[in-house]
Structure formats: structure tokens, C-alpha cells
Motif scaffolding. Structure first.
Motif, PDB file in Angstrom:
ATOM      1  N   LEU A   1      48.078 141.668  41.410  1.00  0.00           N
ATOM      2  CA  LEU A   1      48.414 142.294  40.212  1.00  0.00           C
ATOM      3  C   LEU A   1      48.394 141.508  39.048  1.00  0.00           C
ATOM      4  CD1 LEU A   1      50.651 145.192  41.642  1.00  0.00           C
ATOM      5  CD2 LEU A   1      48.458 145.192  40.789  1.00  0.00           C
ATOM      6  N   VAL A   2      49.383 140.491  39.241  1.00  0.00           N
ATOM      7  CA  VAL A   2      49.391 139.579  38.061  1.00  0.00           C
ATOM      8  C   VAL A   2      48.204 138.901  37.727  1.00  0.00           C
ATOM      9  CG1 VAL A   2      50.541 137.325  37.534  1.00  0.00           C
ATOM     10  CG2 VAL A   2      51.851 138.879  38.630  1.00  0.00           C
ATOM     11  N   GLY A   3      47.179 138.397  38.705  1.00  0.00           N
ATOM     12  CA  GLY A   3      46.040 138.127  38.493  1.00  0.00           C
ATOM     13  C   GLY A   3      44.964 138.804  37.903  1.00  0.00           C
ATOM     14  N   THR A   4      45.168 140.213  38.082  1.00  0.00           N
ATOM     15  CA  THR A   4      44.327 140.993  37.351  1.00  0.00           C
ATOM     16  C   THR A   4      44.908 141.475  35.876  1.00  0.00           C
ATOM     17  OG1 THR A   4      44.070 142.179  39.523  1.00  0.00           O
ATOM     18  CG2 THR A   4      43.532 143.501  37.636  1.00  0.00           C
ATOM     19  N   PHE A   5      45.875 141.459  35.695  1.00  0.00           N
ATOM     20  CA  PHE A   5      46.549 141.527  34.390  1.00  0.00           C
ATOM     21  C   PHE A   5      46.149 140.178  33.459  1.00  0.00           C
ATOM     22  CE2 PHE A   5      50.052 140.791  31.165  1.00  0.00           C
ATOM     23  CZ  PHE A   5      49.833 141.920  30.529  1.00  0.00           C
ATOM     24  N   VAL A   6      46.250 139.023  34.116  1.00  0.00           N
ATOM     25  CA  VAL A   6      45.877 137.858  33.372  1.00  0.00           C
ATOM     26  C   VAL A   6      44.391 137.766  33.114  1.00  0.00           C
ATOM     27  CG1 VAL A   6      45.526 135.421  33.448  1.00  0.00           C
ATOM     28  CG2 VAL A   6      47.779 136.418  34.074  1.00  0.00           C
ATOM     29  N   ALA A   7      43.381 138.099  34.011  1.00  0.00           N
ATOM     30  CA  ALA A   7      42.153 138.554  33.726  1.00  0.00           C
ATOM     31  C   ALA A   7      41.760 139.442  32.507  1.00  0.00           C
ATOM     32  CB  ALA A   7      41.375 138.784  35.174  1.00  0.00           C
TER      33      ALA A   7
ATOM     34  N   ARG B   1      43.756 140.329  30.182  1.00  0.00           N
ATOM     35  CA  ARG B   1      43.992 139.816  28.865  1.00  0.00           C
ATOM     36  C   ARG B   1      43.093 138.785  28.425  1.00  0.00           C
ATOM     37  NH1 ARG B   1      47.507 141.848  25.636  1.00  0.00           N
ATOM     38  NH2 ARG B   1      48.226 139.726  24.936  1.00  0.00           N
ATOM     39  N   CYS B   2      42.643 138.155  29.199  1.00  0.00           N
ATOM     40  CA  CYS B   2      41.690 136.962  29.070  1.00  0.00           C
ATOM     41  C   CYS B   2      40.378 137.657  28.598  1.00  0.00           C
ATOM     42  CB  CYS B   2      41.289 135.946  30.199  1.00  0.00           C
ATOM     43  SG  CYS B   2      42.603 135.051  30.362  1.00  0.00           S
TER      44      CYS B   2
ATOM     45  N   ARG C   1      37.292 140.146  21.660  1.00  0.00           N
ATOM     46  CA  ARG C   1      37.878 139.965  20.315  1.00  0.00           C
ATOM     47  C   ARG C   1      37.187 139.018  19.568  1.00  0.00           C
ATOM     48  NH1 ARG C   1      43.826 139.996  20.696  1.00  0.00           N
ATOM     49  NH2 ARG C   1      43.680 141.106  22.879  1.00  0.00           N
ATOM     50  N   LEU C   2      37.027 137.691  20.214  1.00  0.00           N
ATOM     51  CA  LEU C   2      36.548 136.549  19.696  1.00  0.00           C
ATOM     52  C   LEU C   2      34.815 136.652  19.502  1.00  0.00           C
ATOM     53  CD1 LEU C   2      36.724 133.614  18.791  1.00  0.00           C
ATOM     54  CD2 LEU C   2      36.553 132.960  21.448  1.00  0.00           C
ATOM     55  N   ALA C   3      34.188 137.412  20.710  1.00  0.00           N
ATOM     56  CA  ALA C   3      33.011 137.512  20.372  1.00  0.00           C
ATOM     57  C   ALA C   3      32.591 138.604  19.438  1.00  0.00           C
ATOM     58  CB  ALA C   3      32.523 138.295  21.789  1.00  0.00           C
TER      59      ALA C   3
END
Length: 177
Positions: free
Chosen positions: A40-46, A48-49, A55-57
Motif C-alpha cells: 500500500l505504501v509503495g502504491t501510494f508513493v508510485a 504520487r511520483c 504535472r511536470l510533463a
């Protein structure tokens, strides 16, 4: 039997007794809980990335697209109202599936003659041509044909003028007493 004999219990080397295997016991092992939490934490971090990259693109693509549209916006002089009006009237912009589009040689020739006569009559009567510049990115041109009471709209972008639509406008009515 309801009571369990002491001999039925199994013991570990450390001397502590482990609970009997119960099929109704559905609580996950501590290692499973930590695996789920890490997933779950890994999915959340991915997620967000990916949001930051998106947004950058967008922040990079918007100015590049804007610059491209500004550099390829056609000039007002490139819009030939008579030529574009002829194209619309002879059915150039209609899809091939449209039943009103001329199919054979004679229909195309007749449509071309009709379009030429109507475009020349509109030019002689003084059709109104307006071109609106939208921040230098695109241009919208309209041809108001007073003979047929129709407005034709074109979009100018990427070095080309594209037909958008035709719209009938109501004629000027006079008051009758």
C-alpha cells in the motif's frame, strides 16, 4: 471429543505450546500484514511520483505546444474567402458517406459550376469576412453570405485553414404596421 488431551498438543523446541490449527482462524500472519502495508505504501508513493511527473510533463508540453501553434499560425492574407467558399459549396469538406456529396463526374461538375456561380454572386454582393485572432495561437475566420443568409466558419492553425461549420442566420425582418 470436546476436551483435548495433552498428548494431542504439539510442542516446539522452545517448550511453548503453539495453538492448534483452526480452519476458522482467518487472521493473517504478521509477515502478511507487513507485506500488505508495504504494498500500500509503495502504491501510494508510485501514484504520487506519477502525479508529479504528469504535472511536470504538462508544464513543459504546454509552452512547447503554444510556441508551435504561434509559429505556425497562418496569416490573414493566406485566407482566400472565395476559394474556401467554393470548396464548402461544392461539397469538398463533406464525408464520403454523406449522400449529398457529389459522387460521379457529372454531379461533381454541376456542383463545381453551382459553387462558382454562388461564390461569385456572394463576392459581387459583398460578403462580409471577419478574422478573429486568439492570442496568436489560432485564428477563426467567418464568411457571412448575405445572399444565402449563412455564415461559414474556418479555423486557422498549423499553416492551414480548416472548415468548421456553417450556420444559418435569421434575415433582417422589417416591422409591419
Amino acid at each position: 471429543s470436546i476436551t483435548m488431551a495433552a498428548s494431542d498438543r504439539t510442542s516446539t523446541k522452545g517448550g511453548s505450546n503453539s495453538p492448534p490449527d483452526d480452519p476458522n482462524n482467518s487472521s493473517p500472519a504478521p509477515s502478511e500484514i507487513s507485506t500488505i502495508a508495504l504494498s500500500l505504501v509503495g502504491t501510494f508513493v508510485a501514484a504520487r511520483c506519477l502525479a508529479v511527473v504528469s504535472r511536470l510533463a504538462t508544464a513543459l508540453a504546454a509552452p512547447i505546444c503554444g510556441f508551435y501553434l504561434m509559429s505556425t499560425c497562418p496569416t490573414n492574407e493566406t485566407f482566400d474567402s472565395k476559394k474556401e467558399l467554393k470548396r464548402v459549396l461544392r461539397g469538398f469538406y463533406k464525408s464520403d458517406a454523406d449522400p449529398s456529396k457529389p459522387k460521379n463526374f457529372f454531379e461533381k461538375a454541376l456542383a463545381k459550376v453551382n459553387a462558382t456561380v454562388e461564390a461569385e454572386a456572394a463576392a459581387f454582393a459583398g460578403c462580409n469576412v471577419e478574422i478573429i485572432d486568439l492570442l496568436g495561437l489560432v485564428k477563426i475566420a467567418s464568411i457571412n453570405n448575405s445572399i444565402t443568409q449563412t455564415s461559414y466558419y474556418f479555423l486557422g492553425a498549423v499553416n492551414k485553414w480548416r472548415y468548421i461549420m456553417a450556420k444559418d442566420f435569421p434575415g433582417k425582418e422589417t416591422k409591419k404596421d
